[in-house]
Scaffold this active site. Structure first.
Site, PDB file in Angstrom:
ATOM      1  N   GLY A  80       0.836  -1.193   0.000  1.00 18.86           N
ATOM      2  CA  GLY A  80       0.000   0.000   0.000  1.00 18.86           C
ATOM      3  C   GLY A  80       0.868   1.237   0.000  1.00 18.86           C
ATOM      4  N   GLU A  81       0.252   2.380  -0.251  1.00 17.86           N
ATOM      5  CA  GLU A  81       1.006   3.627  -0.335  1.00 17.86           C
ATOM      6  C   GLU A  81       1.470   4.120   1.025  1.00 17.86           C
ATOM      7  OE1 GLU A  81       2.090   5.234  -2.960  1.00 17.86           O
ATOM      8  OE2 GLU A  81       1.259   3.722  -4.281  1.00 17.86           O
ATOM      9  N   HIS A  82       0.752   3.769   2.083  1.00 21.18           N
ATOM     10  CA  HIS A  82       1.087   4.319   3.400  1.00 21.18           C
ATOM     11  C   HIS A  82       2.238   3.556   4.053  1.00 21.18           C
ATOM     12  CE1 HIS A  82       0.645   6.105   7.345  1.00 21.18           C
ATOM     13  NE2 HIS A  82      -0.298   6.905   6.869  1.00 21.18           N
ATOM     14  N   PRO A  83       3.199   4.264   4.640  1.00 18.79           N
ATOM     15  CA  PRO A  83       4.262   3.582   5.397  1.00 18.79           C
ATOM     16  C   PRO A  83       3.652   2.711   6.501  1.00 18.79           C
ATOM     17  CG  PRO A  83       4.770   5.911   5.130  1.00 18.79           C
ATOM     18  CD  PRO A  83       3.358   5.730   4.658  1.00 18.79           C
TER      19      PRO A  83
END
Length: 335
Positions: A80-83
């Site tokens: 996913g894009e989120h850390p």
């Protein structure tokens, strides 16, 4: 008056409703807890859950949710894009009423010990719960993310506070602590360029950016104190976003953040099309925003609260990506 605390765990799953419902079902099963908001993000592959109640009940609900997330989310295949660094990436406890942040920190410590000892998940304390300021910042703890933590967790400076000093391949590690209220807020751009979004993020966030000059590396501070920011592209929206955490909304209100990002976007030749609130917002913050934007329009007379909220929603484009229902997104309305 009974003490009330809020918990806002972030789970590394934003796509599968069955998994999300199973996790929130554990929270809802605990007497004395009210589930306030569930906010999944497909592109970020992350769900932010908000619930509140008496401290012991909140700690129990958080433990059950972390346990269920560890059973259902597999970090070996999660993207996913989120850390992120774990199935339950971060689990903050926040004072709401009749309780101090020091008292909340004690409850966070109870939760962290239990997760580490009973579930055998590596746990890191952060914010008000962490005495070592070099490892109290979430971004510093999470640096390297899940993929890098197999080595990082072995370093003497990064041994977990509780649980095994070995990363659980399926569940990852988690961060638990007490903190003040935070607004998670994304501003949408009319570009797909992650580079532009990152440039704007670096210009506004408090830590700024590092440049290479004649005297070597130099840090240029950002324009907004108490703001953390990154830039990313969300495919489901077809837009790049400046994704931010506002950690002191009294000092740096949401309307100031919106206007500053708008100005920086214009300087980069792009426009802000709207914004997205993740989770919930205090009533005072959105009312103040409404007053601010109406004053910019030359409307200085007093209007009612509903009109102030509507003015903030319209000015910041909070309805752009999905309907914004104040009754569900303003914390005081839910409590």
């Amino acid at each position: 008056m009974k003490p009330i605390i809020e918990c806002v765990p972030n789970f590394s799953e934003g796509v599968d409703p069955d998994i999300i419902n199973s996790i929130t079902g554990e929270i809802g099963s605990v007497t004395g807890v009210k589930l306030l908001n569930v906010d999944p993000g497909r592109g970020a592959n992350r769900t932010v859950v908000t619930f509140a109640g008496e401290p012991d009940a909140v700690v129990e609900a958080a433990f059950l949710a972390i346990k269920m997330a560890g059973e259902l989310i597999d970090m070996r295949t999660q993207t996913g894009e989120h850390p992120r660094m774990g199935a339950t990436d971060v689990c903050p406890l926040i004072p709401v009423s009749n309780i101090t942040i020091d008292e909340v920190a004690e409850y966070a410590l109870q939760l962290a010990k239990r997760v580490g000892n009973e579930l055998q998940i590596p746990v890191y304390l952060y914010e008000h719960s962490q005495s070592n300021k070099k490892r109290s910042n979430l971004a510093a703890i999470r640096a390297g993310e899940y993929e890098g933590f197999f080595k990082k967790i072995k370093l003497p400076n990064w041994l977990p506070d509780f649980g095994p000093a070995e990363l659980d391949a399926k569940r990852g590690a988690t961060v638990i602590g007490a903190r003040d209220f935070l607004i998670a807020y994304n501003i949408n751009l009319d570009t797909q360029s992650t580079h532009v979004a990152n440039e704007i993020a670096q210009e506004v966030r408090e830590t700024g950016k590092i440049i290479i000059g004649e005297n070597g590396k130099e840090r240029i501070q950002g324009t907004l104190k108490y703001v953390k920011a990154i830039g990313w592209y969300i495919e489901e929206y077809g837009k790049a976003q400046v994704s931010m955490n506002l950690t002191n909304i009294a000092a740096t209100p949401i309307h100031v953040v919106f206007d500053e990002v708008c100005a920086r976007a214009t300087a980069h030749g792009v426009n802000v099309t709207g914004s997205e609130l993740i989770g919930m917002i205090p009533l005072r913050a959105i009312v103040d925003a409404g007053q601010y934007f109406l004053h910019k329009q030359g409307i200085t007379y007093v209007v009612n609260q509903t009109k102030l909220i509507d003015a903030a929603i319209q000015a910041m484009g909070l309805n752009e990506l999905a309907p914004f229902d104040p009754q569900k997104r303003i914390i005081e309305y839910q409590l």
